[in-house]
Design a protein around this motif. Sequence first.
Motif, PDB file in Angstrom:
ATOM      1  N   LEU A  54      42.405  37.641  33.742  1.00  0.00           N
ATOM      2  CA  LEU A  54      41.868  37.929  35.075  1.00  0.00           C
ATOM      3  C   LEU A  54      40.388  37.542  35.151  1.00  0.00           C
ATOM      4  O   LEU A  54      39.933  36.972  36.148  1.00  0.00           O
ATOM      5  CB  LEU A  54      42.045  39.416  35.404  1.00  0.00           C
ATOM      6  CG  LEU A  54      43.485  39.896  35.607  1.00  0.00           C
ATOM      7  CD1 LEU A  54      43.534  41.418  35.719  1.00  0.00           C
ATOM      8  CD2 LEU A  54      44.086  39.270  36.865  1.00  0.00           C
ATOM      9  N   LYS A  55      39.642  37.859  34.090  1.00  0.00           N
ATOM     10  CA  LYS A  55      38.221  37.509  34.057  1.00  0.00           C
ATOM     11  C   LYS A  55      38.033  36.002  34.078  1.00  0.00           C
ATOM     12  O   LYS A  55      37.166  35.484  34.796  1.00  0.00           O
ATOM     13  CB  LYS A  55      37.572  38.105  32.806  1.00  0.00           C
ATOM     14  CG  LYS A  55      36.074  37.836  32.710  1.00  0.00           C
ATOM     15  CD  LYS A  55      35.477  38.500  31.469  1.00  0.00           C
ATOM     16  CE  LYS A  55      33.978  38.232  31.390  1.00  0.00           C
ATOM     17  NZ  LYS A  55      33.370  38.875  30.180  1.00  0.00           N
ATOM     18  N   GLN A  56      38.865  35.273  33.306  1.00  0.00           N
ATOM     19  CA  GLN A  56      38.772  33.815  33.261  1.00  0.00           C
ATOM     20  C   GLN A  56      39.071  33.185  34.616  1.00  0.00           C
ATOM     21  O   GLN A  56      38.592  32.082  34.925  1.00  0.00           O
ATOM     22  CB  GLN A  56      39.741  33.263  32.216  1.00  0.00           C
ATOM     23  CG  GLN A  56      39.341  33.535  30.784  1.00  0.00           C
ATOM     24  CD  GLN A  56      38.016  32.868  30.425  1.00  0.00           C
ATOM     25  OE1 GLN A  56      36.986  33.535  30.339  1.00  0.00           O
ATOM     26  NE2 GLN A  56      38.030  31.562  30.217  1.00  0.00           N
ATOM     27  N   ASN A  57      39.848  33.890  35.436  1.00  0.00           N
ATOM     28  CA  ASN A  57      40.193  33.384  36.768  1.00  0.00           C
ATOM     29  C   ASN A  57      39.320  33.999  37.862  1.00  0.00           C
ATOM     30  O   ASN A  57      39.625  33.862  39.051  1.00  0.00           O
ATOM     31  CB  ASN A  57      41.664  33.650  37.063  1.00  0.00           C
ATOM     32  CG  ASN A  57      42.587  32.693  36.343  1.00  0.00           C
ATOM     33  OD1 ASN A  57      42.910  31.628  36.840  1.00  0.00           O
ATOM     34  ND2 ASN A  57      43.023  33.080  35.139  1.00  0.00           N
ATOM     35  N   SER A  58      38.228  34.660  37.432  1.00  0.00           N
ATOM     36  CA  SER A  58      37.249  35.240  38.370  1.00  0.00           C
ATOM     37  C   SER A  58      37.894  36.208  39.360  1.00  0.00           C
ATOM     38  O   SER A  58      37.563  36.233  40.553  1.00  0.00           O
ATOM     39  CB  SER A  58      36.531  34.118  39.139  1.00  0.00           C
ATOM     40  OG  SER A  58      35.884  33.231  38.257  1.00  0.00           O
ATOM     41  N   GLN A  70      43.220  50.147  35.984  1.00  0.00           N
ATOM     42  CA  GLN A  70      42.574  50.272  34.673  1.00  0.00           C
ATOM     43  C   GLN A  70      43.553  50.794  33.626  1.00  0.00           C
ATOM     44  O   GLN A  70      43.546  50.346  32.474  1.00  0.00           O
ATOM     45  CB  GLN A  70      41.364  51.201  34.769  1.00  0.00           C
ATOM     46  CG  GLN A  70      40.198  50.641  35.568  1.00  0.00           C
ATOM     47  CD  GLN A  70      39.565  49.423  34.911  1.00  0.00           C
ATOM     48  OE1 GLN A  70      39.708  49.191  33.706  1.00  0.00           O
ATOM     49  NE2 GLN A  70      38.865  48.627  35.704  1.00  0.00           N
ATOM     50  N   ARG A 110      43.441  41.432  30.912  1.00  0.00           N
ATOM     51  CA  ARG A 110      42.086  41.598  31.444  1.00  0.00           C
ATOM     52  C   ARG A 110      41.274  40.306  31.250  1.00  0.00           C
ATOM     53  O   ARG A 110      40.535  39.876  32.140  1.00  0.00           O
ATOM     54  CB  ARG A 110      41.391  42.772  30.749  1.00  0.00           C
ATOM     55  CG  ARG A 110      40.064  43.174  31.373  1.00  0.00           C
ATOM     56  CD  ARG A 110      39.390  44.235  30.513  1.00  0.00           C
ATOM     57  NE  ARG A 110      40.163  45.461  30.440  1.00  0.00           N
ATOM     58  CZ  ARG A 110      40.076  46.455  31.315  1.00  0.00           C
ATOM     59  NH1 ARG A 110      39.226  46.351  32.340  1.00  0.00           N
ATOM     60  NH2 ARG A 110      40.800  47.548  31.177  1.00  0.00           N
ATOM     61  N   TYR A 111      41.444  39.696  30.074  1.00  0.00           N
ATOM     62  CA  TYR A 111      40.725  38.449  29.775  1.00  0.00           C
ATOM     63  C   TYR A 111      41.169  37.339  30.727  1.00  0.00           C
ATOM     64  O   TYR A 111      40.332  36.577  31.242  1.00  0.00           O
ATOM     65  CB  TYR A 111      40.970  38.040  28.324  1.00  0.00           C
ATOM     66  CG  TYR A 111      40.342  36.709  27.955  1.00  0.00           C
ATOM     67  CD1 TYR A 111      38.982  36.625  27.679  1.00  0.00           C
ATOM     68  CD2 TYR A 111      41.114  35.554  27.897  1.00  0.00           C
ATOM     69  CE1 TYR A 111      38.393  35.406  27.347  1.00  0.00           C
ATOM     70  CE2 TYR A 111      40.542  34.335  27.566  1.00  0.00           C
ATOM     71  CZ  TYR A 111      39.185  34.264  27.289  1.00  0.00           C
ATOM     72  OH  TYR A 111      38.604  33.059  26.979  1.00  0.00           O
ATOM     73  N   LEU A 124      45.684  47.993  32.473  1.00  0.00           N
ATOM     74  CA  LEU A 124      44.946  47.061  31.630  1.00  0.00           C
ATOM     75  C   LEU A 124      44.554  47.666  30.286  1.00  0.00           C
ATOM     76  O   LEU A 124      44.173  46.947  29.362  1.00  0.00           O
ATOM     77  CB  LEU A 124      43.703  46.563  32.368  1.00  0.00           C
ATOM     78  CG  LEU A 124      43.985  45.710  33.609  1.00  0.00           C
ATOM     79  CD1 LEU A 124      42.703  45.466  34.389  1.00  0.00           C
ATOM     80  CD2 LEU A 124      44.638  44.390  33.208  1.00  0.00           C
ATOM     81  N   ASN A 180      38.195  39.794  40.709  1.00  0.00           N
ATOM     82  CA  ASN A 180      37.496  41.074  40.758  1.00  0.00           C
ATOM     83  C   ASN A 180      38.513  42.208  40.721  1.00  0.00           C
ATOM     84  O   ASN A 180      39.444  42.250  41.526  1.00  0.00           O
ATOM     85  CB  ASN A 180      36.654  41.151  42.035  1.00  0.00           C
ATOM     86  CG  ASN A 180      35.905  42.462  42.145  1.00  0.00           C
ATOM     87  OD1 ASN A 180      36.452  43.442  42.635  1.00  0.00           O
ATOM     88  ND2 ASN A 180      34.663  42.478  41.710  1.00  0.00           N
ATOM     89  N   LEU A 181      38.354  43.143  39.803  1.00  0.00           N
ATOM     90  CA  LEU A 181      39.356  44.185  39.615  1.00  0.00           C
ATOM     91  C   LEU A 181      39.417  45.162  40.782  1.00  0.00           C
ATOM     92  O   LEU A 181      40.497  45.641  41.140  1.00  0.00           O
ATOM     93  CB  LEU A 181      39.077  44.945  38.313  1.00  0.00           C
ATOM     94  CG  LEU A 181      39.181  44.126  37.024  1.00  0.00           C
ATOM     95  CD1 LEU A 181      38.999  45.031  35.805  1.00  0.00           C
ATOM     96  CD2 LEU A 181      40.515  43.387  36.945  1.00  0.00           C
ATOM     97  N   LYS A 218      44.663  44.106  27.167  1.00  0.00           N
ATOM     98  CA  LYS A 218      43.390  43.456  26.850  1.00  0.00           C
ATOM     99  C   LYS A 218      43.456  41.962  27.156  1.00  0.00           C
ATOM    100  O   LYS A 218      42.515  41.387  27.717  1.00  0.00           O
ATOM    101  CB  LYS A 218      43.044  43.681  25.386  1.00  0.00           C
ATOM    102  CG  LYS A 218      41.708  43.084  24.957  1.00  0.00           C
ATOM    103  CD  LYS A 218      41.414  43.408  23.502  1.00  0.00           C
ATOM    104  CE  LYS A 218      40.074  42.821  23.073  1.00  0.00           C
ATOM    105  NZ  LYS A 218      39.786  43.132  21.636  1.00  0.00           N
TER     106      LYS A 218
END
Length: 217
Positions: free
Chosen positions: A18-22, A40, A15-16, A43, A24-25, A12
Amino acid sequence: MAKQPRIKLSGKEARYILKQNSINLAWLAEQLDIKPQSLQSRLNAVEFRSSYQLEINNLLGKRIFDVDNASELTEVKGRIPVIDIRASAGFGVALMDGNEHHVNEYVTMEGLNDCVGIYVYGDSMNPVYHAGDIIFVRQVTDIASLDYGRAYVIITRDERVLKCIYQSKYDADNLRLTSYNEDTNRHGDRLFPDREMPKENILFIYKVVAMFRREQL
């Protein structure tokens, strides 16, 4: 001062980050050469392994996860590193050089002290070794101790090859490298013919001591 133990990262939390660093999964899965479902699963796990963090750092060329490249080869005791040799900066590099290779995974196997795992690519060693298999190798420091007829990984300044080694047909200054694959072209010539290699060209040599088939992973 004693070194502080590394704090484990949850899926978790990864995942956060990765999202903060933009990141794309779907793009990341493609770059890692894994299925989106596999990413997935990583993650969704309780722990996002340090080897996964390291792989992403190396892919992005920046450190979004707090994991050290060189130490990954040495700090995890009792487990064998499987390195991604596609990340190598050059062919003339020892497999255990932590500054050149990153770790994809760790496995636990008895009797493999001082070994490292690498991936098999290409078809030259079929049917014994298939593309995608993992071989575990141990460095040989004295060429005179080679066990002829066995498979080795040979590293020169220009290439890295997995071949079976025999005595040269010509002189003691060379080795004969042989592929298990005996397929031929329409003219009857072997696709992977034997070759002679001067011993002086060899920078590093590793004996294959174990293997994982792809379906075992």
